[in-house]
Design a protein around this motif. Structure first.
Motif, short mmCIF file in Angstrom:
data_model
loop_
_atom_site.label_atom_id
_atom_site.label_comp_id
_atom_site.label_asym_id
_atom_site.label_seq_id
_atom_site.Cartn_x
_atom_site.Cartn_y
_atom_site.Cartn_z
N LYS A 1 4.07 -1.55 -0.23
CA LYS A 1 4.11 -2.75 0.61
C LYS A 1 3.71 -2.40 2.04
O LYS A 1 2.98 -3.14 2.70
CB LYS A 1 5.52 -3.34 0.58
N GLY A 2 4.19 -1.26 2.53
CA GLY A 2 3.84 -0.82 3.87
C GLY A 2 2.38 -0.48 4.01
O GLY A 2 1.75 -0.79 5.03
N VAL A 3 1.81 0.16 2.98
CA VAL A 3 0.40 0.52 2.99
C VAL A 3 -0.47 -0.74 3.05
O VAL A 3 -1.45 -0.81 3.81
CB VAL A 3 0.05 1.36 1.75
N PHE A 4 -0.11 -1.75 2.28
CA PHE A 4 -0.84 -3.03 2.32
C PHE A 4 -0.72 -3.66 3.70
O PHE A 4 -1.69 -4.22 4.23
CB PHE A 4 -0.30 -3.99 1.26
N ARG A 5 0.47 -3.58 4.28
CA ARG A 5 0.70 -4.16 5.60
C ARG A 5 -0.20 -3.50 6.65
O ARG A 5 -0.65 -4.14 7.60
CB ARG A 5 2.17 -4.01 5.98
N GLU A 6 -0.48 -2.20 6.44
CA GLU A 6 -1.34 -1.46 7.35
C GLU A 6 -2.82 -1.67 7.04
O GLU A 6 -3.68 -1.23 7.80
CB GLU A 6 -1.00 0.03 7.27
N GLY A 7 -3.10 -2.30 5.89
CA GLY A 7 -4.49 -2.56 5.53
C GLY A 7 -5.20 -1.39 4.88
O GLY A 7 -6.43 -1.37 4.76
N VAL A 8 -4.43 -0.39 4.40
CA VAL A 8 -5.02 0.79 3.77
C VAL A 8 -4.98 0.57 2.25
O VAL A 8 -4.17 1.15 1.53
CB VAL A 8 -4.26 2.07 4.15
N PHE A 9 -5.88 -0.27 1.74
CA PHE A 9 -5.83 -0.71 0.35
C PHE A 9 -6.12 0.43 -0.64
O PHE A 9 -5.55 0.47 -1.72
CB PHE A 9 -6.81 -1.86 0.13
N GLY A 10 -7.01 1.33 -0.26
CA GLY A 10 -7.32 2.45 -1.15
C GLY A 10 -6.11 3.33 -1.39
O GLY A 10 -5.89 3.81 -2.51
N GLU A 11 -5.30 3.52 -0.36
CA GLU A 11 -4.10 4.34 -0.49
C GLU A 11 -3.07 3.65 -1.39
O GLU A 11 -2.33 4.32 -2.12
CB GLU A 11 -3.50 4.61 0.88
N ALA A 12 -3.04 2.34 -1.36
CA ALA A 12 -2.11 1.59 -2.22
C ALA A 12 -2.45 1.84 -3.68
O ALA A 12 -1.55 2.03 -4.51
CB ALA A 12 -2.18 0.10 -1.90
N ASP B 1 8.77 -5.29 -11.98
CA ASP B 1 8.08 -6.56 -11.72
C ASP B 1 7.82 -6.78 -10.24
O ASP B 1 6.80 -7.36 -9.86
CB ASP B 1 8.87 -7.73 -12.32
N VAL B 2 8.73 -6.29 -9.37
CA VAL B 2 8.53 -6.45 -7.93
C VAL B 2 7.31 -5.65 -7.47
O VAL B 2 6.49 -6.12 -6.68
CB VAL B 2 9.79 -6.00 -7.14
N THR B 3 7.18 -4.42 -7.99
CA THR B 3 6.03 -3.58 -7.65
C THR B 3 4.74 -4.29 -8.03
O THR B 3 3.78 -4.34 -7.24
CB THR B 3 6.10 -2.23 -8.39
N TYR B 4 4.70 -4.84 -9.24
CA TYR B 4 3.48 -5.52 -9.71
C TYR B 4 3.14 -6.73 -8.84
O TYR B 4 1.98 -6.98 -8.53
CB TYR B 4 3.66 -5.95 -11.17
N ARG B 5 4.15 -7.47 -8.44
CA ARG B 5 3.89 -8.66 -7.62
C ARG B 5 3.33 -8.28 -6.26
O ARG B 5 2.41 -8.93 -5.74
CB ARG B 5 5.19 -9.46 -7.46
N ILE B 6 3.86 -7.22 -5.66
CA ILE B 6 3.34 -6.75 -4.38
C ILE B 6 1.91 -6.25 -4.53
O ILE B 6 1.04 -6.53 -3.69
CB ILE B 6 4.25 -5.64 -3.81
N LEU B 7 1.66 -5.52 -5.61
CA LEU B 7 0.30 -5.03 -5.87
C LEU B 7 -0.67 -6.19 -6.07
O LEU B 7 -1.78 -6.19 -5.51
CB LEU B 7 0.30 -4.14 -7.11
N LEU B 8 -0.27 -7.17 -6.85
CA LEU B 8 -1.14 -8.32 -7.10
C LEU B 8 -1.50 -9.05 -5.81
O LEU B 8 -2.67 -9.36 -5.54
CB LEU B 8 -0.45 -9.30 -8.07
N GLN B 9 -0.48 -9.31 -5.00
CA GLN B 9 -0.73 -10.05 -3.76
C GLN B 9 -1.61 -9.24 -2.81
O GLN B 9 -2.49 -9.78 -2.15
CB GLN B 9 0.60 -10.41 -3.09
N GLY B 10 -1.39 -7.93 -2.76
CA GLY B 10 -2.19 -7.08 -1.89
C GLY B 10 -3.64 -7.00 -2.33
O GLY B 10 -4.55 -7.12 -1.51
N PHE B 11 -3.85 -6.83 -3.64
CA PHE B 11 -5.22 -6.71 -4.14
C PHE B 11 -5.94 -8.06 -4.12
O PHE B 11 -7.16 -8.11 -3.99
CB PHE B 11 -5.22 -6.12 -5.54
N LEU B 12 -5.21 -9.15 -4.26
CA LEU B 12 -5.82 -10.47 -4.13
C LEU B 12 -6.39 -10.66 -2.72
O LEU B 12 -7.52 -11.12 -2.55
CB LEU B 12 -4.79 -11.56 -4.43
N LYS B 13 -5.58 -10.30 -1.72
CA LYS B 13 -6.02 -10.45 -0.34
C LYS B 13 -7.23 -9.56 -0.03
O LYS B 13 -8.05 -9.89 0.82
CB LYS B 13 -4.87 -10.13 0.61
N ASN B 14 -7.32 -8.43 -0.76
CA ASN B 14 -8.43 -7.50 -0.53
C ASN B 14 -9.58 -7.74 -1.51
O ASN B 14 -10.55 -6.99 -1.52
CB ASN B 14 -7.93 -6.06 -0.67
#
Length: 231
Positions: free
Chosen positions: A130-141, A157-170
């Motif tokens: 979640k922090g990596v996404f917040r920093e905009g470092v998508f490759g590291e996520a 399920d929480v991990t997957y939801r955070i990943l989905l939202q982060g990758f959607l934005k990217n």
């Protein structure tokens, strides 16, 4: 607070560690950080030694009230005790530092875990991702997601939801589809906010409409008829 002060006025009854811990938790939740810190100091002045639960409450309370520096100072002041081997405490500090714009500190704490003989758990990886996404470092996520699975730490399920939202934005649509299939295979479900995001990206043609059927399988039955699930 009224009941707590009543106890202190009665000579035969004295607050114990549990009493103070309960009060501290309530004060921090009410965003009365200064009052909580004063009470914590008063507790120690009365020769009551905080236990692991008390320290965890205080550290989390400080982090949630934008007092990460105080939380870290307290943690290092405590020194070598059970807290240093409690992954839950490190998760609190990592999450608190990340949410308060101090991701470099969060990363350092995370990187030091192995040297302390601690294994990151699903919560550790989730707050880091979640922090990596917040920093905009998508490759590291993405790397962190694959690393946790490689180390035998299964995403929840929480991990997957955070990943989905982060990758959607990217706009990493290949990762989105892969994650959706993994969630289906593991029996996880989507929450309302993630469903709304997915449908938005389908409506704007950023995602293939063929994913609708898969998304439908991941929506809890009671939510299928909700207005947000209308395309």
């Amino acid at each position: 607070m009224h009941l707590f002060h009543e106890i202190t006025k009665k000579g035969g009854i004295q607050p114990n560690v549990i009493t103070y811990s309960t009060m501290l938790q309530g004060l921090f939740k009410a965003r009365r950080c200064e009052a909580a810190c004063k009470l914590f100091n008063k507790m120690q002045a009365h020769n009551l030694i905080p236990d692991e639960i008390t320290y965890t409450i205080v550290l989390e309370g400080l982090c949630n009230n934008n007092q990460v520096e105080k939380a870290l100072s307290l943690f290092y002041l405590i020194g070598d005790n059970k807290l240093n081997s409690n992954i839950k405490v490190y998760n609190i500090l990592i999450d608190g530092a990340s949410k308060n714009g101090k991701f470099d500190i969060a990363r350092n704490i995370f990187n030091d875990l192995t040297g302390k003989g601690l294994q990151p758990d699903v919560r550790t990886y989730t707050v880091m991702i979640k922090g990596v996404f917040r920093e905009g470092v998508f490759g590291e996520a993405k790397e962190m997601f694959f690393e946790m699975e490689k180390r035998g730490c299964s995403p929840d399920d929480v991990t997957y939801r955070i990943l989905l939202q982060g990758f959607l934005k990217n706009q990493q649509h290949d990762m989105v589809e892969m994650l959706l299939h993994e969630m289906e295979g593991k029996g996880f479900s989507l929450d309302a906010s993630t469903v709304e995001m997915l449908l938005h990206y389908i409506k704007t043609s950023c995602l293939d409409a063929s994913l609708l059927k898969l998304i439908g399988k991941l929506v809890p039955k009671e939510a299928v008829d909700a207005p947000c699930f209308t395309v």
